[in-house]
Write an enzyme that holds these catalytic residues in place. Structure first.
Site, mmCIF file in Angstrom:
data_model
loop_
_atom_site.group_PDB
_atom_site.id
_atom_site.type_symbol
_atom_site.label_atom_id
_atom_site.label_comp_id
_atom_site.label_asym_id
_atom_site.label_seq_id
_atom_site.Cartn_x
_atom_site.Cartn_y
_atom_site.Cartn_z
ATOM 1 C CE1 TYR A 14 -2.762 -1.349 5.951
ATOM 2 C CE2 TYR A 14 -2.138 0.879 5.320
ATOM 3 C CZ TYR A 14 -2.663 -0.359 4.985
ATOM 4 O OH TYR A 14 -3.093 -0.602 3.699
ATOM 5 C CB SER B 159 -0.882 0.014 1.251
ATOM 6 O OG SER B 159 -1.481 1.275 1.457
#
Length: 332
Positions: free
Chosen positions: A185, A159
Site C-alpha cells: 500500500y 495517503s
C-alpha cells in the site's frame, strides 16, 4: 532537487469542507472524470463538482451499483471501466475522446488498501496495479482531452500511508521479496505522489498541472476493511461500538472534510501556476522525516507532511520509465 513544499496559506484547514473550498467557483462548461466516484471521498467530490456546474463522468466496474449510489446526484454519467483491466481502460478513454470534449479535471481517487496478495492478469500486484498503473494508463489515454482543455488539472489521491514504503523499482510486484500488505500500500501511495510530480514536469507546457494529496483518515469510506477492527479501536479511529471518531486535528474527518483537499487541489485559483506538489488539509504539506510501520497507526495520525523520497524528481523519472515499460505505452 526536491520540490519546494511551501505553504500557500489558503485560508482553509483540516476541518474545512468541500463545499467551503469551492464556494464562489463556477465550473459550468467544465468536464471532470472522477475514479472511485461512486463511494466515500469520490462521491463527495462528484457531488461538489456537480453542484458547481461541472459535467462529471464516473468510471465503475459495476455500473448499475454505481448508478444507484449516485442516484441522488443529478446528471452524473457512469461508464464501465476496471482499473485492473487494461482493455477496459482503453475502451473508456476512447469513448470519452469520441465525444470531442476537453477534459478539465481528472481526479484519480479509486484505490484499495492493505489487501491480501492478489495479482491482475498480467501478474502485477493488485495495489500497485490499481492505485498506480491503472491510473497511469488512464491518464495517458486521456491525454489529448487534457491537453485540449487549455488549463487542466490532474489530482492523485495519495495517503499518509506513503510513509510505509518507497517504490521498490527492482521488485514492485513482490516477485522476489515477501509480500507485506502495508508495504504494498505504501509503495502504491508513494507512486501516486511521484506520478503527479513526473506528470506535472512533462505536461506543464501544455497547460496541464498535477497535484497529489492526503485527504485525511475517513472511517466511513470502507477503504480500511482489511485492517483489524481492534487496531482501529486502539488507535482511536473508531469507538468500541464501531462509530467513527471525528477529530480533524488528528486527520480523522468526515467524507465532506476529506474531500475538501481533493476539491481544493482540483479547483483552487490559489494553485494557479503551481504543480507537482503534495498537499494536505487544503494547503501544501511540509516535509516529514519520520517513517511509520503497520503497527504505528496512532503515531501516523499525529504526523503531517511528505517523505522526501516521494517528491524526488529522480525517483519520479525512474517510476515513469518503469510504468511505461509495465503498461506497454509511451507517454509524453
Amino acid at each position: 532537487m526536491l520540490t519546494r513544499q511551501e505553504r500557500v496559506n489558503s485560508g482553509f484547514g483540516a476541518a474545512s469542507t468541500a463545499a467551503q473550498v469551492i464556494a464562489g467557483i463556477d465550473l459550468t462548461g467544465r468536464s471532470a472524470i472522477v475514479t472511485g466516484g461512486c463511494s466515500g471521498l469520490g462521491r463527495e467530490t462528484v457531488r461538489t463538482l456537480r453542484a458547481a456546474g461541472a459535467e462529471v463522468v464516473v468510471p465503475a466496474r459495476d455500473v448499475p451499483r454505481a448508478q444507484r449510489a449516485l442516484d441522488t446526484i443529478e446528471g452524473v454519467q457512469v461508464w464501465p471501466m476496471d482499473l485492473l483491466d487494461p482493455a477496459s481502460i482503453d475502451a473508456f478513454a476512447r469513448r470519452f475522446l469520441a465525444t470531442g470534449r476537453a477534459l478539465h479535471l481528472l481526479v484519480n481517487s479509486a484505490g484499495i488498501m492493505a489487501n491480501p496478495l492478489a495479482r491482475d492478469a498480467r501478474g502485477f500486484e493488485s495495489q500497485f496495479a490499481t492505485n498506480h498503473l491503472g491510473h497511469f494508463q488512464l491518464t495517458a489515454r486521456l491525454w489529448p482531452a487534457l491537453a485540449a482543455a487549455g488549463g487542466a488539472r490532474v489530482v492523485q489521491v495519495s495517503s499518509l500511508g506513503h510513509r510505509y514504503a518507497p517504490v521498490d523499482f527492482d521488485d514492485p510486484n513482490f516477485e522476489r521479496r515477501p509480500y507485506a500488505p502495508y508495504v504494498g500500500y505504501g509503495q502504491s501511495k508513494t507512486a501516486n505522489i511521484l506520478f503527479a510530480l513526473g506528470l506535472d514536469e512533462r505536461a506543464r507546457e501544455a497547460g496541464v498541472r498535477a497535484f497529489s494529496l492526503h485527504p485525511g483518515s475517513i472511517a466511513e469510506t470502507g477503504l480500511g476493511k482489511f485492517i483489524p477492527r481492534q487496531n482501529l479501536v486502539d488507535a482511536g479511529v473508531i469507538s468500541a461500538d464501531g462509530s467513527p471518531i471525528l477529530d480533524p486535528a488528528r486527520q480523522l474527518k468526515t467524507p465532506q472534510q476529506g474531500a475538501a483537499t481533493i476539491v481544493w487541489c482540483a479547483t483552487s485559483p490559489t494553485l494557479d501556476g503551481l504543480g507537482g506538489l503534495y498537499c494536505e488539509n487544503c494547503d501544501v504539506a511540509p516535509f516529514m522525516a519520520e517513517t511509520i510501520d503497520e503497527t504505528g497507526l496512532s503515531d501516523a495520525l499525529r504526523l503531517t507532511g511528505v517523505m522526501p523520497y516521494a517528491v524526488d524528481p529522480a525517483n519520479a523519472d525512474q517510476l515513469w520509465t518503469l510504468s511505461e515499460r509495465l503498461v506497454g505505452l509511451s507517454f509524453l
